[in-house]
Design an enzyme around this catalytic site. Structure first.
Site, PDB file in Angstrom:
ATOM      1  N   ASP A  39       0.829  -1.208   0.000  1.00  0.00           N
ATOM      2  CA  ASP A  39       0.000   0.000   0.000  1.00  0.00           C
ATOM      3  C   ASP A  39       0.860   1.253   0.000  1.00  0.00           C
ATOM      4  OD1 ASP A  39       0.713   0.309   2.761  1.00  0.00           O
ATOM      5  OD2 ASP A  39      -0.776  -1.254   3.182  1.00  0.00           O
ATOM      6  N   LYS A  61      -4.780   3.687  -1.960  1.00  0.00           N
ATOM      7  CA  LYS A  61      -4.402   5.009  -2.457  1.00  0.00           C
ATOM      8  C   LYS A  61      -4.606   6.008  -1.338  1.00  0.00           C
ATOM      9  CE  LYS A  61      -4.236   4.902  -7.289  1.00  0.00           C
ATOM     10  NZ  LYS A  61      -5.115   4.793  -8.426  1.00  0.00           N
ATOM     11  N   MET A 186      -2.232   8.278  13.102  1.00  0.00           N
ATOM     12  CA  MET A 186      -3.496   8.626  12.462  1.00  0.00           C
ATOM     13  C   MET A 186      -4.166   9.790  13.204  1.00  0.00           C
ATOM     14  SD  MET A 186      -4.868   4.781  11.701  1.00  0.00           S
ATOM     15  CE  MET A 186      -4.501   4.163  13.330  1.00  0.00           C
TER      16      MET A 186
HETATM   17  N1  SAH Z   1       1.802  -0.139  11.054  1.00  0.00           N
HETATM   18  C1  SAH Z   1       2.189   1.231  10.901  1.00  0.00           C
HETATM   19  C2  SAH Z   1       1.092   2.185  11.263  1.00  0.00           C
HETATM   20  C3  SAH Z   1      -0.111   2.084  10.370  1.00  0.00           C
HETATM   21  S1  SAH Z   1      -1.383   3.206  10.781  1.00  0.00           S
HETATM   22  C4  SAH Z   1       3.480   1.486  11.689  1.00  0.00           C
HETATM   23  O1  SAH Z   1       3.872   0.649  12.499  1.00  0.00           O
HETATM   24  O2  SAH Z   1       4.122   2.509  11.465  1.00  0.00           O
HETATM   25  C5  SAH Z   1      -1.038   4.538   9.676  1.00  0.00           C
HETATM   26  C6  SAH Z   1      -0.484   5.697  10.424  1.00  0.00           C
HETATM   27  O3  SAH Z   1       0.878   5.460  10.702  1.00  0.00           O
HETATM   28  C7  SAH Z   1      -0.493   7.004   9.673  1.00  0.00           C
HETATM   29  O4  SAH Z   1      -1.739   7.647   9.736  1.00  0.00           O
HETATM   30  C8  SAH Z   1       0.570   7.778  10.415  1.00  0.00           C
HETATM   31  O5  SAH Z   1       0.090   8.265  11.626  1.00  0.00           O
HETATM   32  C9  SAH Z   1       1.560   6.686  10.731  1.00  0.00           C
HETATM   33  N2  SAH Z   1       2.657   6.607   9.766  1.00  0.00           N
HETATM   34  C10 SAH Z   1       2.997   5.586   8.984  1.00  0.00           C
HETATM   35  N3  SAH Z   1       4.124   5.855   8.292  1.00  0.00           N
HETATM   36  C11 SAH Z   1       4.495   7.098   8.662  1.00  0.00           C
HETATM   37  C12 SAH Z   1       5.592   7.931   8.343  1.00  0.00           C
HETATM   38  N4  SAH Z   1       6.530   7.543   7.484  1.00  0.00           N
HETATM   39  N5  SAH Z   1       5.669   9.132   8.930  1.00  0.00           N
HETATM   40  C13 SAH Z   1       4.751   9.530   9.804  1.00  0.00           C
HETATM   41  N6  SAH Z   1       3.688   8.792  10.145  1.00  0.00           N
HETATM   42  C14 SAH Z   1       3.569   7.579   9.595  1.00  0.00           C
END
Ligand code: SAH
Length: 531
Positions: A39, A61, A186
């Site tokens: 994704d 997306k 999020m």
């Molecule tokens: N499993 C993921 C989180 C998924 S939920 C993890 O462990 O990172 C999706 C949320 O993760 C986004 O809304 C944001 O808050 C955060 N997120 C994921 N990648 C990010 C990044 N590179 N920078 C900042 N926030 C990020």
């Protein structure tokens, strides 16, 4: 249903973005997967590790509107695994941190599919780290909590079940004091609510807050404030998801520990730089640029396809003993030939009477690996002219040559051989197909001013670039790239660029890849001084 025959689903954490932050195990699985389901939070360059035959399925997306619904994702995973395939579900960060990895694993379990979990570096910790914010620190915080901010993005999907229950469970009095450092994922859309509830529940208005957007990506942006003013700051910076929101005193450490997006330390941070590779060149330039903080843009790929029309190829392969020499001008011809030989159930013995020349070592290697055949002659330089100059036989009169090659190719070789009295059959066995969608995207990026620099490391990279960008009309290239800087590795490459109307702004003094990167860096350092 038999579990024995079915494949495995691997829930793999891709890490937070920086493509080097995937685990060794994750990369290993990615390299061998039959199917990769990914994704938008996984870095696109990770996909370059996959097999060319791997099926790549994009399931998300930016807007929830275009994303595949969770039940459909689950179904894809199970269906492919039931076909006996090795399925990598590549998920941003860690698969079990708000990644719905739990749901996907449950679904596999229900359907008798084997699964494996490969943890990843979560954005909750890594995004602050790349912003220079440690989530704990002896002087500032001895605990941290990772909390969902319940952006609507997430609940809008089919996941109402989880979102609903979790929402009811939400007790702000507990959340506000859950730990010294609070990390909201999020949380961008709900930021006003978060800031207000935390203050209502006893967190001081002057508590430092940072939002780290696209943490660890070359487009990382950070906005810092306090619980009292962060909403306004984020609004005026127009900062959008994905971002991690960090609340707590550790945020203050950024002013000393900021490194990744520190322009003094890394002048190329965030610069989007086109990297054009000659066919067999190592990817050293992209890697080096990435270490300097830049965002390399790799050119749209040119796909190689065996031709559909096979009768001519088959005839030639069945009458190989009539030829004295077969000349392979590209490694791409080898799989096309191997495919037809397999289909006709013939093998290397068909070449028994025929000598083989390959234009370069890579082609010879492919020949050895895919057909078990050794080349009789490889010129020292991989160009048609070198084959002709160094050819081991001088008298070619009446000799029969077969040249299986691309549909469209240079005429030098067959023509010169004919002039020297040889009988030459040229047979197209594969075609190169331009990635028109990729070229379209790249042109749009140039036109929107989203590309900072184009790098050229050889004359052939100039030609490849122009061909990839404007396959129909090379004369349009200069106009399209007019807002980007052009950097050439040396004067010869610079001249080739000029032939296409591309005037270099930067020409490296030392004609190596590190020399080129250093020249780009000093260009920007001078820019900052003059600004
Ligand atoms: N499993 C993921 C989180 C998924 S939920 C993890 O462990 O990172 C999706 C949320 O993760 C986004 O809304 C944001 O808050 C955060 N997120 C994921 N990648 C990010 C990044 N590179 N920078 C900042 N926030 C990020």
């Amino acid at each position: 249903m038999t579990t024995l025959k079915s494949g495995t689903v691997y829930l793999v954490g891709a890490g937070p973005g920086d493509p080097k932050l995937i685990t060794v195990r994750g990369l290993e699985l990615l390299k061998t997967a039959d199917v990769v389901v990914y994704d938008r939070l996984t870095h696109p360059s990770l996909l370059s590790h996959t097999l060319s035959t791997a099926e790549k399925i994009y399931v998300g997306k930016a807007s929830a509107h275009h994303s595949m619904k969770q039940p459909d994702i689950n179904a894809v995973l199970v269906e492919r695994a039931l076909q006996g395939k090795s399925v990598v579900r590549l998920k941003g960060g860690d698969p079990f941190v708000f990644g719905r990895g739990g749901e996907e694993a449950e679904y596999c379990k229900e359907n008798g599919i084997c699964f494996e979990i490969v943890p990843g570096v979560t954005s909750a910790i890594a995004a602050p780290a790349y912003a220079g914010i440690p989530v704990t620190h002896r002087d500032a915080a001895s605990s941290f909590s990772i909390i969902t901010g319940h952006e609507r993005d997430d609940s809008r999907e089919s996941g109402t079940r989880t979102a609903g229950v979790a929402e009811q469970r939400r007790q702000w009095s507990k959340i506000a004091h859950a730990a010294d450092t609070l990390l909201f994922l999020m949380g961008v859309e709900a930021l006003p609510d978060i800031a207000q509830r935390l203050q209502e529940n006893g967190r001081a208005p002057e508590t430092p807050v940072a939002l780290v957007q696209w943490g660890t990506w070359a487009r990382q942006r950070v906005v810092v404030g306090t619980l009292a003013d962060i909403v306004e700051r984020v609004h005026s910076a127009n900062l959008k998801p994905p971002a991690v929101c960090v609340v707590g005193d550790v945020v203050n450490l950024r002013s000393t520990l900021g490194w990744f997006d520190n322009l003094e330390q890394r002048p190329l941070f965030g610069k989007r730089i086109v990297v054009t590779r000659a066919r067999e060149q190592a990817s050293g330039l992209s890697d080096l640029l990435r270490t300097k903080g830049a965002d390399p843009i790799e050119l749209p790929v040119i796909e190689i396809r065996p031709l559909e029309e096979i009768s001519e190829i088959d005839d030639a392969l069945l009458s190989l003993n009539e030829y004295d020499w077969v000349i392979l001008t590209s490694a791409n011809a080898v799989p096309a030939i191997a495919k037809r030989m397999n289909a006709m159930e013939i093998d290397g013995r068909a070449f028994a009477r025929t000598k083989i020349a390959t234009i370069g070592p890579a082609t010879a290697q492919a020949l050895k690996e895919q057909l078990g055949l050794r080349a009789d002659f490889i010129p020292t330089e991989a160009v048609a002219e070198a084959i002709l100059e160094q050819f081991p036989e001088t008298n070619l009169t009446g000799k029969h040559f077969l040249i299986p090659r691309a549909l469209e190719a240079r005429e030098v070789l067959p023509e010169t051989l004919r002039q020297r009295g040889a009988v030459v059959d040229v047979i197209p066995v594969y075609e190169t197909v331009m990635d028109t969608e990729g070229a379209e995207t790249l042109r749009a990026e140039f036109q929107n001013g989203e590309v900072d620099i184009i790098t050229f490391t050889s004359s052939s990279t100039v030609r490849n670039f122009v061909q990839a960008l404007t396959p129909e009309d090379p004369s349009k290239a200069a106009e399209i790239v007019k807002n980007a800087l052009i950097a050439a590795i040396g004067p010869i490459t610079a001249n080739t660029a000029r032939e296409f109307g591309l005037e270099p702004h930067i020409i490296a003094e030392e004609h190596t890849i590190p020399g080129l990167v250093a020249a780009i860096e000093s260009y920007y350092i001078k820019e900052t001084i003059h600004a």
